[in-house]
Write an enzyme that holds these catalytic residues in place. Structure first.
Site, short mmCIF file in Angstrom:
data_model
loop_
_atom_site.label_atom_id
_atom_site.label_comp_id
_atom_site.label_asym_id
_atom_site.label_seq_id
_atom_site.Cartn_x
_atom_site.Cartn_y
_atom_site.Cartn_z
N GLY A 263 3.21 9.88 19.32
CA GLY A 263 3.95 9.27 18.24
C GLY A 263 4.54 7.92 18.58
CG HIS A 264 7.24 6.27 15.71
ND1 HIS A 264 6.95 7.43 15.03
CD2 HIS A 264 8.58 6.12 15.63
CE1 HIS A 264 8.06 7.95 14.55
NE2 HIS A 264 9.07 7.19 14.91
CG ASN A 265 9.68 3.83 18.57
OD1 ASN A 265 9.05 2.78 18.46
ND2 ASN A 265 10.55 4.21 17.65
CB SER A 283 12.09 8.18 19.99
OG SER A 283 11.93 7.21 18.97
#
EC number: 2.3.1.191
Length: 375
Positions: A263-265, A283
């Site tokens: 996923g993102h980050n 994250s």
């Protein structure tokens, strides 16, 4: 050593040197291919007999050269052999020696599209129906196979290999010698949405109840990117989302299996191994040399320390310290998980014991009638 093929045999001594292994017997034997001992057809075959029991196949086989594990008995018919201490590691070296590189024509195929503003290094190969966007930079020796795409302003380090159908998003940065397998996507938008007022997920996390409702769902655009270190490998159909503001980062040497979702980050350290069907929510921070076995799920904002190992099918919802071994759903330390499994296995026997005790107590207190009626 440069990979070889049957058209370019190498000597047994050269193979031993490439492996850093001990050579016994005739090192001048010419070898064209590596085979299972049962499949050896002649003196140019190198029989890989490193596993227990395979050396027995050499005695009646046609191979005169072999690779064997340290301490194994050597059949009399061998003329030369290589002795390895760690067979699994030796196999990695052998497959490198005998690897057959992908077929890639030099230069840009007429059926490919390369934007005029793109910069291509020396020896770059771009296959038919591939796309290289404006201001993209491809380092020396990069191979873009058919139907692969490289987005605008992406930077691909030297000697990277993009297999057919690989998708590299805009502004993605890749280090050197990365391998992106078929239909993997690097640089997708993250799955990030928000409602004007706190919605069902936020209320459920805070109170355990659904109070708000999800209306007017707005997307949070991903204006960051993805940065891969050197020697990163991304398996077929794996996906890596770009960061919301900063970059999703994958450290050098990390290997990502097929069908993995990042996923993102997310921040992943060096030399990690993420096995098939792993899913990592946004994250999350993962340290160096972490191993996530197949179908491990990791919740958002979790931190996993260096050298941690998580067993297959585990669900990680809390931080994991360095060098810890976790397993289970939810994931807990290995010893604690085993205690839980043992407890579950005892439940049937415990239920029988409790039922028997209730009958005995009932017989004492109620003239043979159970103290509590069974339903």
């Amino acid at each position: 050593m440069t990979p070889v093929s049957p058209a370019a045999p190498v000597t047994l001594a050269e193979i031993a040197a490439a492996l850093g292994a001990a050579l016994e017997g005739d090192g001048t034997l010419q070898i064209s291919r590596a085979v299972h001992p049962s499949e050896a057809e002649g003196p140019e075959d190198l029989a890989l007999a490193m596993e227990k029991g395979l050396t027995e196949l050499l005695a009646n086989g046609k191979a005169v050269a072999a690779v064997i594990a340290e301490g194994a008995e050597v059949p009399a018919n061998l003329k030369g052999w290589i002795v390895v201490k760690r067979p699994r590691f030796a196999m990695a070296g052998l497959t490198t020696v005998f690897e057959k590189p992908v077929h890639a024509e030099p230069g840009v195929h007429p059926a490919a599209f390369v934007a005029p503003e793109a910069i291509l290094g020396a020896g770059v190969s771009v296959g038919p129906f591939a796309y290289v966007g404006p201001r993209a930079v491809l380092g020396a020796g990069v191979i873009v196979m058919p139907h692969a795409t490289v987005g605008a302003e992406a930077v691909i380090g030297k000697d990277c290999l993009l297999h057919p159908g690989a998708r590299i998003g805009e502004r993605v940065v890749m280090g050197e010698r990365c391998i992106i397998h078929p239909n993997a996507a690097v640089g997708n938008d993250g799955f990030s949405f928000v409602t004007p007022e706190p919605g069902s997920v936020e209320s459920a996390k805070a109170t355990g109840k659904v109070v708000g409702t999800n209306v007017l769902i707005h997307r949070v655009n991903s204006i960051g990117t993805v940065i891969l270190g050197d020697d990163v490998e991304v398996g077929a159909n794996a996906t890596i989302d770009r960061g919301t503001i900063t970059a999703t980062r994958i450290g050098s040497g990390t290997k990502i299996d097929n069908l993995v979702q990042i996923g993102h980050n997310v921040q992943i350290g060096t030399n990690c191994m993420l096995c098939g069907h792993v899913g990592i929510a946004g994250s999350t921070t993962i340290g160096d040399r972490v191993v996530l076995a197949g179908k491990v799920g990791v919740a958002d904002h979790v931190k996993i320390g260096n050298d941690a190992v998580v067993a297959a099918n585990s669900g990680v919802g809390t931080d994991i310290p360095a060098k810890a071994v976790y397993m289970g759903y939810p994931a807990v330390p290995r010893d604690r998980a085993f205690d839980q499994y043992k407890g579950l296995a005892r439940l049937k026997r415990m239920h029988a014991d409790v039922t028997d005790l209730k009958k005995r107590v009932g017989a004492l207190d109620g003239g043979g009638k159970p103290a509590v009626e069974e339903k």
